[in-house]
Design a protein around this motif. Structure first.
Motif, PDB file in Angstrom:
ATOM      1  N   PRO A  84       0.812  -1.232   0.000  1.00  0.00           N
ATOM      2  CA  PRO A  84       0.000   0.000   0.000  1.00  0.00           C
ATOM      3  C   PRO A  84       0.837   1.269   0.000  1.00  0.00           C
ATOM      4  O   PRO A  84       0.524   2.222  -0.733  1.00  0.00           O
ATOM      5  CB  PRO A  84      -0.826  -0.130   1.286  1.00  0.00           C
ATOM      6  CG  PRO A  84      -0.906  -1.590   1.539  1.00  0.00           C
ATOM      7  CD  PRO A  84       0.418  -2.132   1.103  1.00  0.00           C
ATOM      8  N   VAL A 111      -6.703   1.011  -4.662  1.00  0.00           N
ATOM      9  CA  VAL A 111      -7.195   0.396  -3.421  1.00  0.00           C
ATOM     10  C   VAL A 111      -7.773  -0.990  -3.700  1.00  0.00           C
ATOM     11  O   VAL A 111      -7.473  -1.964  -2.986  1.00  0.00           O
ATOM     12  CB  VAL A 111      -8.252   1.304  -2.758  1.00  0.00           C
ATOM     13  CG1 VAL A 111      -8.875   0.601  -1.554  1.00  0.00           C
ATOM     14  CG2 VAL A 111      -7.617   2.612  -2.312  1.00  0.00           C
ATOM     15  N   SER A 112      -8.599  -1.090  -4.725  1.00  0.00           N
ATOM     16  CA  SER A 112      -9.219  -2.380  -5.038  1.00  0.00           C
ATOM     17  C   SER A 112      -8.180  -3.409  -5.482  1.00  0.00           C
ATOM     18  O   SER A 112      -8.314  -4.596  -5.163  1.00  0.00           O
ATOM     19  CB  SER A 112     -10.280  -2.210  -6.119  1.00  0.00           C
ATOM     20  OG  SER A 112      -9.716  -1.638  -7.292  1.00  0.00           O
ATOM     21  N   VAL A 114      -5.058  -3.640  -4.433  1.00  0.00           N
ATOM     22  CA  VAL A 114      -4.374  -4.115  -3.220  1.00  0.00           C
ATOM     23  C   VAL A 114      -5.261  -5.088  -2.458  1.00  0.00           C
ATOM     24  O   VAL A 114      -4.811  -6.163  -2.026  1.00  0.00           O
ATOM     25  CB  VAL A 114      -3.982  -2.929  -2.329  1.00  0.00           C
ATOM     26  CG1 VAL A 114      -3.437  -3.420  -0.991  1.00  0.00           C
ATOM     27  CG2 VAL A 114      -2.935  -2.065  -3.018  1.00  0.00           C
ATOM     28  N   VAL A 115      -6.531  -4.742  -2.293  1.00  0.00           N
ATOM     29  CA  VAL A 115      -7.464  -5.610  -1.563  1.00  0.00           C
ATOM     30  C   VAL A 115      -7.612  -6.953  -2.268  1.00  0.00           C
ATOM     31  O   VAL A 115      -7.594  -8.019  -1.623  1.00  0.00           O
ATOM     32  CB  VAL A 115      -8.827  -4.913  -1.411  1.00  0.00           C
ATOM     33  CG1 VAL A 115      -9.856  -5.876  -0.815  1.00  0.00           C
ATOM     34  CG2 VAL A 115      -8.700  -3.674  -0.525  1.00  0.00           C
ATOM     35  N   LEU A 116      -7.742  -6.928  -3.583  1.00  0.00           N
ATOM     36  CA  LEU A 116      -7.893  -8.174  -4.329  1.00  0.00           C
ATOM     37  C   LEU A 116      -6.637  -9.033  -4.258  1.00  0.00           C
ATOM     38  O   LEU A 116      -6.715 -10.266  -4.159  1.00  0.00           O
ATOM     39  CB  LEU A 116      -8.241  -7.868  -5.787  1.00  0.00           C
ATOM     40  CG  LEU A 116      -9.662  -7.365  -6.050  1.00  0.00           C
ATOM     41  CD1 LEU A 116      -9.811  -6.922  -7.501  1.00  0.00           C
ATOM     42  CD2 LEU A 116     -10.685  -8.438  -5.722  1.00  0.00           C
ATOM     43  N   TYR A 118      -4.371  -9.113  -1.792  1.00  0.00           N
ATOM     44  CA  TYR A 118      -4.323  -9.715  -0.459  1.00  0.00           C
ATOM     45  C   TYR A 118      -5.397 -10.799  -0.305  1.00  0.00           C
ATOM     46  O   TYR A 118      -5.164 -11.823   0.347  1.00  0.00           O
ATOM     47  CB  TYR A 118      -4.514  -8.642   0.613  1.00  0.00           C
ATOM     48  CG  TYR A 118      -3.310  -7.756   0.813  1.00  0.00           C
ATOM     49  CD1 TYR A 118      -2.031  -8.199   0.506  1.00  0.00           C
ATOM     50  CD2 TYR A 118      -3.444  -6.470   1.329  1.00  0.00           C
ATOM     51  CE1 TYR A 118      -0.930  -7.392   0.691  1.00  0.00           C
ATOM     52  CE2 TYR A 118      -2.345  -5.654   1.523  1.00  0.00           C
ATOM     53  CZ  TYR A 118      -1.087  -6.116   1.207  1.00  0.00           C
ATOM     54  OH  TYR A 118       0.009  -5.311   1.396  1.00  0.00           O
ATOM     55  N   THR A 119      -6.560 -10.585  -0.911  1.00  0.00           N
ATOM     56  CA  THR A 119      -7.618 -11.592  -0.846  1.00  0.00           C
ATOM     57  C   THR A 119      -7.198 -12.871  -1.553  1.00  0.00           C
ATOM     58  O   THR A 119      -7.474 -13.980  -1.075  1.00  0.00           O
ATOM     59  CB  THR A 119      -8.910 -11.047  -1.481  1.00  0.00           C
ATOM     60  OG1 THR A 119      -9.294  -9.840  -0.810  1.00  0.00           O
ATOM     61  CG2 THR A 119     -10.041 -12.059  -1.365  1.00  0.00           C
TER      62      THR A 119
END
Length: 249
Positions: A84, A111-112, A114-116, A118-119
């Motif tokens: 991030p 942002v999306s 990074v979230v994806l 990590y998911t």
């Protein structure tokens, strides 16, 4: 001459400063976690260690492996945790040169993504690795002691992590392809059957050779592709409206 060189020098200085900040953040994270390097490795390989028989052990075939393997793991984790901040530095550097409509989509996409990512890693750790290691430990012939090397285990897990992390970026890739004009929602919809088969081909190549593991990767990839197409449909109308306004003006 000076007027043209000064902005370039200023950009290079800013780039250097942001690179130094990024390296410093990674270094701080690495130093903060290195004391727990061995514990982190044991947590990482837990999906495998719980499947090993009581007499089974992991081995280190290299002289320096007991030190280098946890060292490598800690360094990779430091980079992953700093993603991030690293992306924020990249965005801060390139955002002044972007148009306003590009900036509007930039932060949500970062942002999306990074979230994806990590998911995808979490999905690989909690779902894929237990199934994969369960298959490998059960597939060996009788009479053979299963004692995996700690370096090979780390390399295998990291490959799975990055494979699923990148696979979970499919919605972002689909969105950007439509946004940049490389393709359209209609074209992607027409190619849906080929993409569906392609997801299972990728699942076959990346995961262990069993139907369950292939499906575990292929189905999320398919759903993520559909999510990217849906997001592309949502941004299509505003783009067309803006183009019509430009033509009218």
């Amino acid at each position: 001459m000076t007027d043209h060189e000064q902005p370039l020098i200023a950009h290079l200085i800013e780039l250097r400063n942001r690179l130094l900040k990024s390296v410093l953040v990674v270094l701080v994270l690495f130093l903060g976690m290195f004391y727990f390097a061995n514990d982190l490795y044991l947590i990482l390989v837990k999906p495998l260690s719980v499947l090993l028989p009581d007499s089974g052990n992991m081995i280190a075939t290299g002289v320096a492996s007991p030190f280098l393997v946890p060292f490598k793991l800690t360094l990779v984790l430091a980079v992953l945790l700093a993603v991030p901040f690293l992306l924020h530095q990249v965005w801060s550097f390139i955002s002044p040169g972007l148009y306003q409509h590009e900036k509007k989509f930039g932060i949500p996409l970062l942002v999306s993504s990074v979230v994806l990512f990590y998911t995808g890693i979490a999905f690989a750790y909690f779902v894929v690795l237990p199934l994969a290691f369960g298959f490998f430990t059960a597939a060996g012939p009788e009479g053979i002691s299963f004692m995996p090397d700690i370096s090979n285990i780390l390399d295998f897990i990291l490959k799975i992590f990055f494979a699923f992390g990148i696979a979970f970026e499919i919605p972002i890739a689909t969105f950007l392809m439509v946004l940049s004009g490389i393709t359209t929602v209609a074209a992607l919809t027409e190619k849906r059957p080929y993409i569906f088969v392609g997801c299972f081909v990728v699942g076959m190549l990346v995961t262990p050779p069993d139907v369950i593991s292939q499906t575990i990767l292929a189905v999320p990839m398919w759903l993520l592709f559909e999510a990217g197409v849906l997001a592309s449909r949502l941004i299509k109308k505003p783009q067309e409206d803006s183009e019509e306004e430009i033509q009218e003006s």
